[in-house]
Design an enzyme around this catalytic site. Structure first.
Site, PDB file in Angstrom:
ATOM      1  N   SER A  96      -5.608 -13.940   1.254  1.00 32.29           N
ATOM      2  CA  SER A  96      -6.517 -12.921   0.715  1.00 32.29           C
ATOM      3  C   SER A  96      -6.856 -13.254  -0.728  1.00 32.29           C
ATOM      4  O   SER A  96      -5.966 -13.438  -1.557  1.00 32.29           O
ATOM      5  CB  SER A  96      -5.869 -11.531   0.780  1.00 32.29           C
ATOM      6  OG  SER A  96      -6.715 -10.547   0.218  1.00 32.29           O
ATOM      7  N   TRP A 120     -13.176  -6.812   2.657  1.00 34.11           N
ATOM      8  CA  TRP A 120     -12.858  -5.450   2.233  1.00 34.11           C
ATOM      9  C   TRP A 120     -13.897  -4.951   1.236  1.00 34.11           C
ATOM     10  O   TRP A 120     -14.608  -5.731   0.615  1.00 34.11           O
ATOM     11  CB  TRP A 120     -11.454  -5.350   1.650  1.00 34.11           C
ATOM     12  CG  TRP A 120     -11.114  -6.219   0.481  1.00 34.11           C
ATOM     13  CD1 TRP A 120     -10.605  -7.481   0.517  1.00 34.11           C
ATOM     14  CD2 TRP A 120     -11.232  -5.881  -0.911  1.00 34.11           C
ATOM     15  NE1 TRP A 120     -10.400  -7.943  -0.763  1.00 34.11           N
ATOM     16  CE2 TRP A 120     -10.766  -6.986  -1.655  1.00 34.11           C
ATOM     17  CE3 TRP A 120     -11.668  -4.746  -1.591  1.00 34.11           C
ATOM     18  CZ2 TRP A 120     -10.733  -6.996  -3.043  1.00 34.11           C
ATOM     19  CZ3 TRP A 120     -11.635  -4.748  -2.974  1.00 34.11           C
ATOM     20  CH2 TRP A 120     -11.175  -5.858  -3.686  1.00 34.11           C
ATOM     21  N   LYS A 128     -23.927   7.948  -2.891  1.00 34.18           N
ATOM     22  CA  LYS A 128     -23.501   9.286  -3.328  1.00 34.18           C
ATOM     23  C   LYS A 128     -23.348   9.410  -4.842  1.00 34.18           C
ATOM     24  O   LYS A 128     -23.285  10.523  -5.365  1.00 34.18           O
ATOM     25  CB  LYS A 128     -22.195   9.678  -2.648  1.00 34.18           C
ATOM     26  CG  LYS A 128     -20.992   8.845  -3.043  1.00 34.18           C
ATOM     27  CD  LYS A 128     -19.768   9.305  -2.258  1.00 34.18           C
ATOM     28  CE  LYS A 128     -18.550   8.435  -2.539  1.00 34.18           C
ATOM     29  NZ  LYS A 128     -17.381   8.867  -1.742  1.00 34.18           N
ATOM     30  N   TYR A 188       0.835  -1.203   0.000  1.00 35.01           N
ATOM     31  CA  TYR A 188       0.000   0.000   0.000  1.00 35.01           C
ATOM     32  C   TYR A 188       0.872   1.255   0.000  1.00 35.01           C
ATOM     33  O   TYR A 188       1.746   1.427   0.854  1.00 35.01           O
ATOM     34  CB  TYR A 188      -0.920   0.037   1.216  1.00 35.01           C
ATOM     35  CG  TYR A 188      -1.967  -1.060   1.275  1.00 35.01           C
ATOM     36  CD1 TYR A 188      -2.264  -1.853   0.174  1.00 35.01           C
ATOM     37  CD2 TYR A 188      -2.675  -1.291   2.449  1.00 35.01           C
ATOM     38  CE1 TYR A 188      -3.221  -2.848   0.243  1.00 35.01           C
ATOM     39  CE2 TYR A 188      -3.642  -2.287   2.519  1.00 35.01           C
ATOM     40  CZ  TYR A 188      -3.903  -3.069   1.415  1.00 35.01           C
ATOM     41  OH  TYR A 188      -4.849  -4.054   1.489  1.00 35.01           O
TER      42      TYR A 188
END
Length: 332
Positions: free
Chosen positions: A151, A204, A215, A54
């Protein structure tokens, strides 16, 4: 805040965990990132998820500084290994070399002696699984990680890794997949296998990259400064959900959220937590108030009629194909 066991392990994690995939070290300045971590701690979040890749390793550094001074035993810190963290041929994957070098780098950046959970960020088809699991065993036995996870692995891969983990006497307890009302590819195969093996999901994108917040409106451009307009924060990734059909159906969820006394974002997070195999839902934030809003989904129970109504609205645009469990374009 409510807490759940991570799979069938004894480790308790907060139902809402804080993640910094596209925020710390890239999308937001460090002062704002630290404020979000402080907000997470203030609301009772004790579980923090990151990864070496990240923001080119910067996210781990920011999280380490933000958590400095906190009682380490009161936190659950997760990180991951697989994606490239340097220019070299061995600066990637799940080889013994990369795992051993990566755990040391992560611990240094996080300013901690150990992580509570060390996860394989994807499956490595170029490295024997035995090599990977033996390296993870050495990481655990050396005290650098308490638990092991994966993951976005397929059900068959999780089963194979779990069998090796038992032989090596290390606890493989988690999988970290994408999961939301709109992305349910783990339900057919990964969830049943995980339930059988005692593996918990740390999911996630429970808000589908913000789409389930409501939105984004059909037929209208994304709001200025939103994730859908920012290449650094996953605009390409969110594109799959930015169709008028999806956005129209998401707007139809608003009355259901109001009926439950929740915001759209809270409804999305609460929805994934209704699955008993989900141990924690990861939320990210660029502002502290987003953290305070999201944690209100903890402990919420949605009744069967509401869940059925949600399914009826989103089913035509929900992705369920288990073959999409691992997509090379995914990197959270």
């Amino acid at each position: 805040m409510e807490f759940r066991h991570l799979g069938r392990s004894g480790l308790l994690v907060s139902e809402i965990s804080y993640g910094n995939w596209i925020t710390h070290g890239s999308q937001v300045e460090e002062e704002a990132a630290t404020a979000c971590v402080r907000a997470a701690l203030d609301t009772g979040i004790t579980t923090f998820d990151t990864a070496d890749v990240y923001a080119g390793t910067k996210a781990e550094e920011v999280l380490g500084r933000a958590l400095k001074g906190e009682r380490r035993e009161g936190l659950e810190i997760f990180t991951k290994v697989y994606w490239p963290t340097g220019p070299g041929r061995n600066d990637r994957g799940l080889s013994r070399k990369h795992i051993m070098e990566s755990i040391n780098g992560s611990l240094r950046r996080l300013q901690t002696d150990y992580v509570d959970l060390y996860q394989a960020h994807r499956y490595d088809y170029s490295t024997p699984l035995e090599e990977t699991m033996e390296a993870f065993a050495d990481v655990v036995h050396s005290g650098k990680a308490h638990y092991i996870g994966v993951s976005e692995w397929k059900a068959s891969q999780i089963r194979q890794a779990h069998a090796l983990a038992r032989e090596l006497r290390i606890p493989l307890v988690s999988n970290q997949p994408q999961y939301s009302m709109l992305w349910r590819v783990i339900e057919a195969e990964v969830i049943p296998t995980s339930e059988e093996l005692g593996v918990g999901q740390i999911v996630w994108s429970p808000m589908a990259q913000g789409v389930l917040s409501g939105k984004y409106l059909p037929g209208q451009p994304p709001p200025a400064g939103s994730r859908a307009t920012d290449e650094k924060s996953g605009a390409n990734f969110i594109a799959r959900f930015m169709t008028d059909d999806v956005l129209t159906r998401v707007q139809r969820l608003k009355p259901l959220a109001e009926q439950a006394g929740l915001s759209m974002a809270q409804l999305a997070v609460a929805w994934v937590l209704q699955n008993p195999n989900v141990s924690s839902a990861i939320v990210g934030a660029s502002r502290p108030e987003q953290v305070h809003d999201n944690v209100k989904a903890a402990g919420v129970k949605l009744d069967a009629d509401l869940l059925k109504a949600i399914d009826e609205i989103v089913e035509p645009v929900t992705e369920r194909d288990p073959a999409k469990t691992e997509s090379p374009a995914q990197r959270p």
